[in-house]
Design a protein around this motif. Structure first.
Motif, PDB file in Angstrom:
ATOM      1  N   SER A 145       0.852  -1.193   0.000  1.00 33.64           N
ATOM      2  CA  SER A 145       0.000   0.000   0.000  1.00 33.64           C
ATOM      3  C   SER A 145       0.883   1.236   0.000  1.00 33.64           C
ATOM      4  CB  SER A 145      -0.902   0.005   1.242  1.00 33.64           C
ATOM      5  OG  SER A 145      -1.575   1.244   1.359  1.00 33.64           O
ATOM      6  N   MET A 146       0.411   2.277  -0.685  1.00 35.37           N
ATOM      7  CA  MET A 146       1.140   3.535  -0.712  1.00 35.37           C
ATOM      8  C   MET A 146       0.517   4.570   0.230  1.00 35.37           C
ATOM      9  SD  MET A 146       2.134   3.853  -4.759  1.00 35.37           S
ATOM     10  CE  MET A 146       3.353   5.143  -4.446  1.00 35.37           C
ATOM     11  N   ALA A 147      -0.390   4.128   1.062  1.00 27.62           N
ATOM     12  CA  ALA A 147      -0.959   5.031   2.067  1.00 27.62           C
ATOM     13  C   ALA A 147       0.130   5.501   3.023  1.00 27.62           C
ATOM     14  CB  ALA A 147      -2.077   4.321   2.829  1.00 27.62           C
ATOM     15  N   GLN A 148       0.067   6.771   3.412  1.00 22.21           N
ATOM     16  CA  GLN A 148       1.112   7.363   4.246  1.00 22.21           C
ATOM     17  C   GLN A 148       0.860   7.088   5.729  1.00 22.21           C
ATOM     18  OE1 GLN A 148       3.951   9.328   2.953  1.00 22.21           O
ATOM     19  NE2 GLN A 148       3.207   8.031   1.270  1.00 22.21           N
ATOM     20  N   VAL A 149       1.931   6.670   6.426  1.00 24.25           N
ATOM     21  CA  VAL A 149       1.887   6.466   7.870  1.00 24.25           C
ATOM     22  C   VAL A 149       3.155   7.063   8.465  1.00 24.25           C
ATOM     23  CG1 VAL A 149       0.487   4.367   7.713  1.00 24.25           C
ATOM     24  CG2 VAL A 149       2.990   4.201   7.696  1.00 24.25           C
ATOM     25  N   GLU A 150       3.137   7.236   9.770  1.00 27.85           N
ATOM     26  CA  GLU A 150       4.328   7.739  10.462  1.00 27.85           C
ATOM     27  C   GLU A 150       5.163   6.554  10.934  1.00 27.85           C
ATOM     28  OE1 GLU A 150       5.390  10.176  14.537  1.00 27.85           O
ATOM     29  OE2 GLU A 150       3.619  10.811  13.371  1.00 27.85           O
ATOM     30  N   TYR A 151       6.421   6.570  10.549  1.00 29.46           N
ATOM     31  CA  TYR A 151       7.290   5.453  10.911  1.00 29.46           C
ATOM     32  C   TYR A 151       7.631   5.513  12.395  1.00 29.46           C
ATOM     33  CZ  TYR A 151      11.323   2.355  11.150  1.00 29.46           C
ATOM     34  OH  TYR A 151      12.200   1.349  11.513  1.00 29.46           O
ATOM     35  N   GLN A 152       7.363   4.409  13.085  1.00 26.10           N
ATOM     36  CA  GLN A 152       7.644   4.311  14.514  1.00 26.10           C
ATOM     37  C   GLN A 152       8.432   3.042  14.837  1.00 26.10           C
ATOM     38  OE1 GLN A 152       7.173   6.603  16.737  1.00 26.10           O
ATOM     39  NE2 GLN A 152       5.976   8.004  15.426  1.00 26.10           N
ATOM     40  N   GLY A 153       9.202   2.571  13.866  1.00 24.85           N
ATOM     41  CA  GLY A 153       9.959   1.340  14.051  1.00 24.85           C
ATOM     42  C   GLY A 153      11.222   1.555  14.859  1.00 24.85           C
ATOM     43  N   SER A 154      12.067   0.532  14.856  1.00 23.58           N
ATOM     44  CA  SER A 154      13.263   0.534  15.698  1.00 23.58           C
ATOM     45  C   SER A 154      14.441   1.268  15.077  1.00 23.58           C
ATOM     46  CB  SER A 154      13.676  -0.921  15.998  1.00 23.58           C
ATOM     47  OG  SER A 154      13.915  -1.628  14.792  1.00 23.58           O
ATOM     48  N   TYR A 155      14.350   1.677  13.807  1.00 26.44           N
ATOM     49  CA  TYR A 155      15.456   2.396  13.190  1.00 26.44           C
ATOM     50  C   TYR A 155      15.299   3.884  13.501  1.00 26.44           C
ATOM     51  CZ  TYR A 155      18.926   3.772   9.714  1.00 26.44           C
ATOM     52  OH  TYR A 155      20.042   4.292   9.084  1.00 26.44           O
ATOM     53  N   ALA A 156      16.083   4.371  14.449  1.00 18.89           N
ATOM     54  CA  ALA A 156      15.903   5.713  15.017  1.00 18.89           C
ATOM     55  C   ALA A 156      16.027   6.847  13.996  1.00 18.89           C
ATOM     56  CB  ALA A 156      16.888   5.919  16.167  1.00 18.89           C
ATOM     57  N   PRO A 157      16.983   6.829  13.049  1.00 18.82           N
ATOM     58  CA  PRO A 157      17.123   7.974  12.143  1.00 18.82           C
ATOM     59  C   PRO A 157      15.880   8.291  11.316  1.00 18.82           C
ATOM     60  CG  PRO A 157      19.108   6.631  12.070  1.00 18.82           C
ATOM     61  CD  PRO A 157      18.096   5.878  12.876  1.00 18.82           C
ATOM     62  N   LEU A 158      15.005   7.320  11.084  1.00 22.81           N
ATOM     63  CA  LEU A 158      13.806   7.561  10.283  1.00 22.81           C
ATOM     64  C   LEU A 158      12.550   7.701  11.123  1.00 22.81           C
ATOM     65  CD1 LEU A 158      14.277   5.127   7.254  1.00 22.81           C
ATOM     66  CD2 LEU A 158      14.668   7.590   7.310  1.00 22.81           C
TER      67      LEU A 158
END
Length: 535
Positions: free
Chosen positions: A69-82
């Motif tokens: 999906s190309m729907a936009q979300v806010e990245y909240q994963g474990s990779y801190a720089p993003l």
């Protein structure tokens, strides 16, 4: 009387049930009774098959976690720089696979590496078939199946490469979009259909996912099955040697071949997993999510698409204004050249069959030196491919070696014209030289290194005759006689004249060396050779 079903056992009943509905026993028996040549080059096709199995297995695993999906979300994963950035769900799920799913990064990299091995093995296998003449009747269809598999593998790699929706894949999609837009009349409509609107649109990832996961694998499996069925039907080709004729196959029985193939599958799997565990590929967390206003420096496609990218890069930015429209030749011409470049490869078996007027079955392979023009054409094709691939890395070459990008670009432009010609000339002369050496060995024997003094005081080196096996290898091949125009020259039409001209170019004076057989040899036209070639 005992119950026949009871005495046969469950396995026998299942086999009989399947045979009554599928009729697979005949094919199974044919495979089990087959003989398989043991030459190492035949393993290239199996490497392609086994890497494709790895692609399928790892792809199924990745599809369980990937969100197309190309729907936009806010990245909240474990990779801190993003963390905190807006990304598509496709990018977010790929990051989740890489950092949160147990073994996800290993599987993802194994999927990518096995795809690269798959394309490379198909190309290497096709080059082996090309240089040895394994595409001749009755195997033209198998060549076409292999050619289509190569094209599908390239398209499948392109669609899979673009699924993560990262900056590198988005840059590649921008190039693809520009190429599509350069197509006259229909280019705009194709772009709108592919991207679901103006580039980059909102539908490209879901549509590419459908192609990558469903359509392309299904077509490839169908082609592989057809390829195997045709191969079993016609049996294997084999290299020339003592006891090997057009009517038999010399090699290993199925049981031995199956054990070797199983070992090769385990070896290919181990190598792919080892490379995936130690060599990083496509680190999307470093590229970041795709932004239409950004282009990363040093963007490169996977190697199999590099030649098309290289042709686009080195082509001058020519444009033509016609009927109120702009024709972007700088993008359109490289696409046409690239398409023609591959179509000639796919059609070559039919071209050679037409030039030689040979409609017999062939099961013995050629030594490349005995077909100098065909071998030279193949090397010229590879030379063009390598130079085009270098053009796709013109910026990397320039920065790494401290050169001007313009200088590298001009070198590639000249190389695209000069390298195939040089490769053709050198390869042809090399093959002819090897033919002269074989002829000399047949006529005079092998040099022993022993010097003998003659009664008149002179010295000569002693030669010993070749063994029967060596003589067979050096003299078993056929030599075509070039076609000739009919007696009434004026009646020949243009196609016939072209056929004769190409035949003389491939098999006339200067294109092959008359082989020595120990007796006067006269080459016969293809249609004058008698004998039933069916096995």
């Amino acid at each position: 009387m005992p119950d026949k079903n009871r005495t046969r056992g469950a396995g026998g009943r299942i086999a009989e049930w399947a045979e009554g509905r599928l009729g697979a026993r005949g094919l199974g028996r044919r495979i089990a009774r087959g003989v398989y040549p043991s030459h190492w080059s035949f393993m290239l096709g199996e490497i392609a098959l086994y890497s494709f199995v790895i692609v399928l297995v790892t792809g199924v695993y990745l599809s369980l976690y990937f969100d197309p999906s190309m729907a936009q979300v806010e990245y909240q994963g474990s990779y801190a720089p993003l963390r905190g950035q807006l990304v598509s769900r496709a990018f977010d799920s790929t990051m989740h696979i890489s950092f949160e799913v147990r073994g996800g990064l290993l599987i993802r990299q194994a999927h990518h590496w096995s795809a690269l091995v798959f394309v490379g093995a198909i190309m290497a296998h096709m080059m082996r078939v090309f240089f040895t003449g394994g595409f001749r009747k009755p195997r033209e269809l198998n060549w076409v199946f292999g050619f289509l598999l190569l094209l599908l593998a390239m398209v499948g790699g392109l669609t899979g490469y673009d699924l993560p929706d990262d900056l590198l894949s988005g840059t590649g999609l921008a190039v693809v979009n520009g190429t599509i837009l350069s197509i006259p009349v229909v280019g705009t409509y194709l772009s709108m259909f592919l991207f679901g609107g103006e580039f980059p649109g909102d539908d490209v990832v879901p549509r590419f996912n459908t192609l990558h996961v469903l359509v392309i694998p299904a077509l490839m499996v169908g082609l592989l099955v057809a390829h195997v069925v045709v191969a079993v039907r016609h049996k294997h080709t084999q290299y020339p040697g003592p006891g090997r004729t057009e009517r038999n196959v010399v090699g290993l029985p199925f049981r031995v071949h199956a054990v070797k193939s199983a070992g090769l599958f385990l070896l290919v799997s181990a190598v792919v997993v080892a490379v995936a565990a130690t060599v990083r590929i496509n680190p999307i967390w470093e590229y970041g999510p795709y932004r239409a206003d950004q282009v990363s420096a040093g963007s490169q496609p996977d190697w199999y698409m590099g030649v098309l990218d290289g042709l686009v890069r080195v082509m001058p930015a020519w444009e033509i204004e016609a009927w109120g429209h702009t024709l972007a030749l700088g993008t359109l011409l490289p696409v046409l050249v690239g398409v023609g470049f591959f179509l000639v490869l796919g059609a070559y078996p039919f071209i050679e069959a037409w030039v030689t007027a040979d409609d017999r079955d062939h099961h013995l392979l050629d030594r490349p030196r005995n077909r100098p023009v065909r071998t030279a054409l193949g090397v010229a094709w590879l030379g063009f491919y390598v130079v085009g691939l270098a053009g796709g890395a013109n910026d990397i070459i320039a920065t790494r070696f401290g050169l001007s990008v313009n200088a590298v670009t001009w070198a590639v432009r000249i190389g695209l014209l000069a390298v195939p010609v040089l490769a053709y000339t050198i390869t042809k002369r090399w093959a002819l030289g090897l033919q002269y050496r074989d002829r000399d060995a047949v006529l005079h024997g092998r040099e022993t290194g022993v010097i003998k003094r003659l009664p008149d005081g002179g010295y000569v080196e002693v030669h010993e005759p070749l063994s029967g096996d060596e003589l067979h290898v050096l003299t078993q091949h056929e030599q075509y006689e070039p076609l000739a125009l009919p007696a009434e020259d004026g009646g020949a039409h243009g196609a016939r004249r072209l056929q004769v001209a190409l035949s003389r170019r491939m098999y006339g004076a200067g294109a092959q060396v008359a082989k020595a057989t120990g007796r006067p040899h006269t080459a016969l036209p293809p249609r004058q050779h008698a004998g039933d070639q069916a096995r």
